[in-house]
Write a protein that holds these residues in place. Structure first.
Motif, mmCIF file in Angstrom:
data_model
loop_
_atom_site.group_PDB
_atom_site.id
_atom_site.type_symbol
_atom_site.label_atom_id
_atom_site.label_comp_id
_atom_site.label_asym_id
_atom_site.label_seq_id
_atom_site.Cartn_x
_atom_site.Cartn_y
_atom_site.Cartn_z
ATOM 1 N N ARG A 4 17.228 35.730 24.885
ATOM 2 C CA ARG A 4 18.185 34.632 24.964
ATOM 3 C C ARG A 4 17.829 33.568 23.913
ATOM 4 O O ARG A 4 16.646 33.373 23.604
ATOM 5 C CB ARG A 4 18.094 33.932 26.326
ATOM 6 C CG ARG A 4 18.684 34.703 27.472
ATOM 7 C CD ARG A 4 20.190 34.555 27.461
ATOM 8 N NE ARG A 4 20.777 34.964 28.719
ATOM 9 C CZ ARG A 4 21.991 35.493 28.830
ATOM 10 N NH1 ARG A 4 22.726 35.687 27.755
ATOM 11 N NH2 ARG A 4 22.468 35.824 30.001
ATOM 12 N N SER A 5 18.835 32.857 23.413
ATOM 13 C CA SER A 5 18.582 31.745 22.480
ATOM 14 C C SER A 5 18.420 30.475 23.297
ATOM 15 O O SER A 5 19.410 29.901 23.768
ATOM 16 C CB SER A 5 19.760 31.561 21.529
ATOM 17 O OG SER A 5 20.067 32.762 20.882
ATOM 18 N N HIS A 6 17.198 30.048 23.508
ATOM 19 C CA HIS A 6 16.960 28.795 24.233
ATOM 20 C C HIS A 6 17.245 27.608 23.317
ATOM 21 O O HIS A 6 16.801 27.599 22.168
ATOM 22 C CB HIS A 6 15.513 28.728 24.725
ATOM 23 C CG HIS A 6 15.215 29.696 25.831
ATOM 24 N ND1 HIS A 6 13.976 29.849 26.389
ATOM 25 C CD2 HIS A 6 16.022 30.565 26.494
ATOM 26 C CE1 HIS A 6 14.029 30.766 27.347
ATOM 27 N NE2 HIS A 6 15.262 31.215 27.420
ATOM 28 N N MET A 7 17.959 26.609 23.850
ATOM 29 C CA MET A 7 18.271 25.416 23.053
ATOM 30 C C MET A 7 17.155 24.412 23.335
ATOM 31 O O MET A 7 17.114 23.818 24.405
ATOM 32 C CB MET A 7 19.637 24.873 23.478
ATOM 33 C CG MET A 7 20.406 24.245 22.359
ATOM 34 S SD MET A 7 22.101 23.812 22.811
ATOM 35 C CE MET A 7 23.038 25.120 22.043
ATOM 36 N N VAL A 8 16.241 24.262 22.382
ATOM 37 C CA VAL A 8 15.017 23.509 22.678
ATOM 38 C C VAL A 8 14.979 22.108 22.065
ATOM 39 O O VAL A 8 14.020 21.366 22.288
ATOM 40 C CB VAL A 8 13.759 24.306 22.247
ATOM 41 C CG1 VAL A 8 13.615 25.575 23.080
ATOM 42 C CG2 VAL A 8 13.808 24.656 20.760
ATOM 43 N N GLY A 9 16.002 21.753 21.304
ATOM 44 C CA GLY A 9 16.017 20.397 20.740
ATOM 45 C C GLY A 9 17.373 20.065 20.155
ATOM 46 O O GLY A 9 18.150 20.965 19.803
ATOM 47 N N VAL A 10 17.663 18.775 20.087
ATOM 48 C CA VAL A 10 18.943 18.326 19.508
ATOM 49 C C VAL A 10 18.691 17.039 18.729
ATOM 50 O O VAL A 10 17.815 16.245 19.101
ATOM 51 C CB VAL A 10 20.011 18.129 20.616
ATOM 52 C CG1 VAL A 10 19.605 17.055 21.623
ATOM 53 C CG2 VAL A 10 21.383 17.811 20.031
ATOM 54 N N GLY A 160 35.862 10.785 10.802
ATOM 55 C CA GLY A 160 34.654 10.038 10.485
ATOM 56 C C GLY A 160 33.605 10.999 9.939
ATOM 57 O O GLY A 160 33.830 12.214 9.900
ATOM 58 N N ASP A 161 32.466 10.460 9.528
ATOM 59 C CA ASP A 161 31.381 11.275 8.960
ATOM 60 C C ASP A 161 30.200 11.320 9.927
ATOM 61 O O ASP A 161 29.954 10.355 10.664
ATOM 62 C CB ASP A 161 30.899 10.659 7.641
ATOM 63 C CG ASP A 161 31.996 10.561 6.594
ATOM 64 O OD1 ASP A 161 32.953 11.360 6.655
ATOM 65 O OD2 ASP A 161 31.896 9.675 5.712
ATOM 66 N N GLY A 162 29.427 12.399 9.868
ATOM 67 C CA GLY A 162 28.235 12.492 10.727
ATOM 68 C C GLY A 162 27.634 13.886 10.689
ATOM 69 O O GLY A 162 28.168 14.791 10.019
ATOM 70 N N ALA A 163 26.534 14.035 11.393
ATOM 71 C CA ALA A 163 25.873 15.344 11.482
ATOM 72 C C ALA A 163 25.115 15.450 12.793
ATOM 73 O O ALA A 163 24.609 14.452 13.318
ATOM 74 C CB ALA A 163 24.899 15.531 10.315
ATOM 75 N N GLY A 164 25.064 16.663 13.306
ATOM 76 C CA GLY A 164 24.273 16.946 14.500
ATOM 77 C C GLY A 164 23.627 18.321 14.348
ATOM 78 O O GLY A 164 24.127 19.157 13.570
ATOM 79 N N ALA A 165 22.529 18.535 15.053
ATOM 80 C CA ALA A 165 21.827 19.824 14.913
ATOM 81 C C ALA A 165 21.153 20.192 16.219
ATOM 82 O O ALA A 165 20.764 19.316 17.002
ATOM 83 C CB ALA A 165 20.775 19.705 13.804
ATOM 84 N N VAL A 166 21.023 21.486 16.451
ATOM 85 C CA VAL A 166 20.217 21.969 17.578
ATOM 86 C C VAL A 166 19.203 22.976 17.045
ATOM 87 O O VAL A 166 19.409 23.602 16.000
ATOM 88 C CB VAL A 166 21.065 22.627 18.696
ATOM 89 C CG1 VAL A 166 22.043 21.644 19.313
ATOM 90 C CG2 VAL A 166 21.782 23.872 18.207
ATOM 91 N N VAL A 167 18.108 23.108 17.790
ATOM 92 C CA VAL A 167 17.101 24.138 17.480
ATOM 93 C C VAL A 167 17.192 25.209 18.560
ATOM 94 O O VAL A 167 17.185 24.893 19.756
ATOM 95 C CB VAL A 167 15.677 23.541 17.466
ATOM 96 C CG1 VAL A 167 14.658 24.615 17.095
ATOM 97 C CG2 VAL A 167 15.592 22.367 16.499
ATOM 98 N N LEU A 168 17.319 26.453 18.101
ATOM 99 C CA LEU A 168 17.323 27.587 19.025
ATOM 100 C C LEU A 168 16.017 28.352 18.864
ATOM 101 O O LEU A 168 15.554 28.561 17.735
ATOM 102 C CB LEU A 168 18.477 28.554 18.709
ATOM 103 C CG LEU A 168 19.917 28.028 18.767
ATOM 104 C CD1 LEU A 168 20.893 29.167 18.447
ATOM 105 C CD2 LEU A 168 20.234 27.433 20.130
ATOM 106 N N GLU A 169 15.461 28.784 19.991
ATOM 107 C CA GLU A 169 14.259 29.630 19.921
ATOM 108 C C GLU A 169 14.462 30.865 20.784
ATOM 109 O O GLU A 169 15.004 30.769 21.899
ATOM 110 C CB GLU A 169 13.041 28.865 20.451
ATOM 111 C CG GLU A 169 12.363 28.048 19.375
ATOM 112 C CD GLU A 169 10.854 28.271 19.363
ATOM 113 O OE1 GLU A 169 10.325 28.743 18.341
ATOM 114 O OE2 GLU A 169 10.219 27.951 20.378
#
Ligand code: ACO
Length: 324
Positions: A4-10, A160-169
Motif C-alpha cells: 500500500r502507498s502510505h501517505m506519510v507527510g504533506v 490563484g497560484d500555489g503548490a502542495g505535496a504529499v510523500v508516499l511510502e
C-alpha cells in the motif's frame, strides 16, 4: 499482505502576495459581490515577478519531506502535476529533483490540468504497488496567473497560484478498508470537451503559451455530474456509503460545486474541506493545499477516511480514497 502507498507527510506553499476581490475590481469590471456569489472566492495568492512553478513546488516538497521526517535522498520517484511548467521542456519535476539534491530515481510531469494531483497520485500509487518505487513525492503546483488574460473578467477572477505535496511510502495492508494509505484511485477523460476549457495557444499549435479560455456554464454542468459519478464509483469500489467518510478533500474550483458534491454524498457541508475562499482555484495544487491546511489545523487526524476528487480541462476527472 499487499503493498500500500502510505501517505506519510504533506506540505504546502503559497506565494506571499494575497489579492482580494476588491483589488481585482480596480483592474477589471467586476465586484466582490459577483465573485463571492458565483464562486465563493474572496482572495487568492499570486506569484511574485520571477517566482516560478518550480519555486512553489520545491517549497511544498521540502515542507512535505520535513513533515514526513524523511530525507530527500530516500525519494526515488517524483510525479508533478502542472499545467504551467517553468519551460515547455524539460519537466519541472527534474528541476525540483535537482534542487532537493536527488540524483537517482526518476522525475516527470503530468498534465491533467485541475485533475493533475489526482492523476499524479494515481500514477505514483501504481509505481509503489508494483514495486517500481518505494518513496514518492507527489506534487501539484501551478502559476495560473501567468496564463490568464487579465482583461477577461470571466476567467481572471477565478484562479490563484500555489503548490502542495504529499510523500508516499511503500507499506503493508490487508486489502481492507481499515488499511492506511491510498485505498483506490479512479481516472477518467473525455476529449470531446477539449475546447470548453483550454488555452488559445501552445508550442505546437501557435508557438505561444496562450491564455485560458473557458465556457463556464459548460464546465459547471459537467463538473457537477462527473464529480458525483466519480465519487459514487470510489464508494462502490470500496463497498462504503458516503456517510462513512470523515472528510471530502475536493478540488477547489467553486464553492457551489463543492457543496453540491458533498450533498450528493450525504455529507454535512462542514465535512468538506474548503479553501477556495482564500486560495481561489489553484488547479493541480488545490487538493494537497486543502489537505495540508486541514492536517495542520487538526481537523484531519491520523486514521481518517478521505475522499479526494477533481475535474479539469480535457475534460479529465478522477478520485482517490485515502486512509490518512
Ligand atoms: N464580474 C462581473 N460580472 C461578470 C464576471 C465578473 N468577473 N464574469 C462574468 N460576468 C457577467 C457575464 O458577462 C454575464 O453578464 P450578462 O448576463 O450581462 O451577459 C453574467 O455575469 C453571467 O455570466 P455567466 O457566465 O452566465 O455566469 P455563471 O453564473 O455561469 O457563473 C462561473 C460563471 C462562475 C464561471 C460559473 O459558470 C462556473 O463556476 N463555472 C465553472 C467554472 C470553473 O469552475 N472553472 C474552473 C476550472 S474547471 C474546474 O476546476 C472544475
Amino acid at each position: 499482505m499487499l503493498v500500500r502507498s502510505h501517505m506519510v507527510g504533506v506540505g504546502a506553499y503559497l506565494p506571499a502576495q494575497a489579492v482580494s476581490n476588491h483589488d481585482l475590481a480596480q483592474r477589471v469590471d467586476t465586484s466582490d459581490e459577483w465573485i463571492v456569489q458565483r464562486s465563493g472566492i474572496r482572495s487568492r495568492h499570486i506569484a511574485a515577478e520571477g517566482e516560478t512553478t518550480s519555486d512553489l513546488a520545491f517549497a511544498a516538497a521540502k515542507a512535505a519531506l520535513e513533515n514526513a521526517g524523511i530525507p530527500a535522498e530516500r525519494v526515488d520517484l517524483i510525479v508533478l502535476g502542472t499545467t504551467t511548467p517553468d519551460h515547455t521542456f524539460p519537466a519541472t519535476a527534474v528541476k525540483v529533483q535537482a534542487r532537493l539534491g536527488i540524483t537517482s530515481g526518476c522525475a516527470f510531469d503530468i498534465q491533467a490540468v485541475c485533475s493533475g494531483f489526482i492523476y499524479a497520485l494515481s500514477v505514483a500509487d501504481n509505481f509503489i504497488r508494483l514495486g517500481q518505487a518505494k518513496t514518492a513525492l507527489v506534487i501539484g503546483a501551478d502559476t495560473f496567473s501567468r496564463i490568464l488574460d487579465w482583461q477577461d473578467r470571466t476567467t481572471c477572477v477565478l484562479f490563484g497560484d500555489g503548490a502542495g505535496a504529499v510523500v508516499l511510502e511503500a507499506g503493508e495492508g490487508q486489502g481492507e478498508l481499515s488499511d492506511r494509505g491510498v485505498l483506490s484511485t479512479h481516472l477518467h477523460s473525455d476529449g470531446r470537451q477539449y475546447d470548453s476549457l483550454a488555452t488559445d495557444g501552445g508550442p505546437s499549435a501557435t508557438r505561444t503559451v496562450g491564455s485560458v479560455r473557458m465556457n463556464g456554464q459548460e464546465v459547471f454542468r459537467h463538473a457537477v455530474s462527473r464529480l458525483s459519478e466519480v465519487a459514487a464509483e470510489a464508494l462502490a469500489a470500496n463497498g462504503i456509503d458516503g456517510r462513512q467518510l470523515d472528510w471530502l478533500v475536493p478540488h477547489q474550483a467553486n464553492l457551489r460545486i463543492i457543496e453540491a458534491t458533498a450533498k450528493k454524498l450525504k455529507l454535512p457541508p462542514e465535512k468538506a474541506v474548503v479553501t477556495v475562499d482564500h486560495h481561489g482555484n489553484t488547479s493541480a495544487a488545490s487538493i494537497p493545499l486543502a489537505l495540508a491546511e486541514a492536517v495542520a489545523d487538526g481537523r484531519i487526524k491520523r486514521g481518517d477516511l478521505l475522499l479526494m476528487e477533481a475535474m479539469g480541462g480535457g475534460f479529465t476527472w478522477g478520485s482517490a480514497l485515502v486512509r490518512w
